[in-house]
Motif scaffolding. Structure first.
Motif, PDB file in Angstrom:
ATOM      1  N   ALA A   1      -6.995  43.823  -3.373  1.00 37.87           N
ATOM      2  CA  ALA A   1      -6.346  43.311  -2.157  1.00 37.87           C
ATOM      3  C   ALA A   1      -5.292  42.285  -2.552  1.00 37.87           C
TER       4      ALA A   1
ATOM      5  N   SER B   1      -4.484  39.854   4.572  1.00 38.97           N
ATOM      6  CA  SER B   1      -4.493  40.885   5.613  1.00 38.97           C
ATOM      7  C   SER B   1      -3.952  40.379   6.944  1.00 38.97           C
TER       8      SER B   1
ATOM      9  N   TRP C   1       1.235  49.305  -3.219  1.00 35.00           N
ATOM     10  CA  TRP C   1       1.232  48.615  -1.934  1.00 35.00           C
ATOM     11  C   TRP C   1       2.662  48.179  -1.592  1.00 35.00           C
TER      12      TRP C   1
END
Length: 215
Positions: A38, A42, A204
């Motif tokens: 990650a 987020s 990403w």
């Protein structure tokens, strides 16, 4: 009879979608280090803190990072056709080439096949370094994190991230000592499939500037 509207050749053209990687960063880690899962917050898309164990490569030449995909196809030919009647991917090898300009623990370790941490790793910068060229050089797998930064029209950051969870050195160019240029240690790493992540490269795109494109 209704006349159809004129066709505009500018339909679908968006100059704000043209991206550059104005700044690039490369981080390397030993394969035992936890994989990147990650890289962004987020909530707002801001870049997350780089996890411990990922060492910055530092300055690289202005060629940046080049990602090469070596695609090979296996064709079936037939006497009734001048083109292949079937074509399948035989191999598709992804690699990353970059030329570090700094002499630091990461650049030397990647070039010489040394671990980035633990036994055999180089000590802190500024202390005495010593390493030997092995009779049978080790070529350990690494984890490589590549981050590119651009800006949107509103000044917000747009990040493109590539992660090689299982990368290995496959080529290195000359280490040149000269008055006219800095000492570089150019390397090429191939991406190999990681069984835990089930991929050789995870990608990403995110950032506050990217998210503003949806507004």
């Amino acid at each position: 009879m209704t006349t159809p509207p004129p066709v505009s050749l500018e339909t679908g053209l968006h100059s704000e979608y043209i991206r550059k990687q104005l700044v690039q960063a490369v981080f390397a880690a030993d394969y035992a280090t936890a994989a990147i899962t990650a890289p962004f917050n987020s909530t707002d898309g801001t870049l997350a803190t780089i996890p411990a164990g990922y060492v910055p490569v530092g300055y690289t030449t202005d060629d940046g990072v080049t990602f090469t995909s070596d695609l090979s196809m296996a064709d079936v030919t037939s006497s009734q056709s001048v083109e292949p009647t079937r074509s399948d991917v035989e191999s598709d090898v992804l690699s990353a080439q970059f030329a570090p300009q700094e002499t630091n623990a990461a650049t030397v370790a990647l070039f010489e096949g040394l671990p980035l941490s633990g036994t055999g790793a180089l000590p802190a910068l500024g202390t005495a370094w010593q390493w030997d060229r092995a009779a049978s050089p080790a070529n350990p797998f690494r984890r490589l994190l590549f981050i590119g930064l651009d800006y949107g029209d509103d000044g917000g950051e747009i990040y493109v991230v590539k992660f090689f969870p299982r990368a290995r050195l496959t080529s290195k160019d000359d280490e040149q000592w000269a008055r006219s240029t800095e000492t570089q240690r150019p390397v090429t790493f191939n991406a190999y499939r990681d069984s835990a992540l089930s991929t050789s490269c995870r990608n990403w795109v995110d950032g506050p500037g990217w998210r503003s494109l949806a507004a």
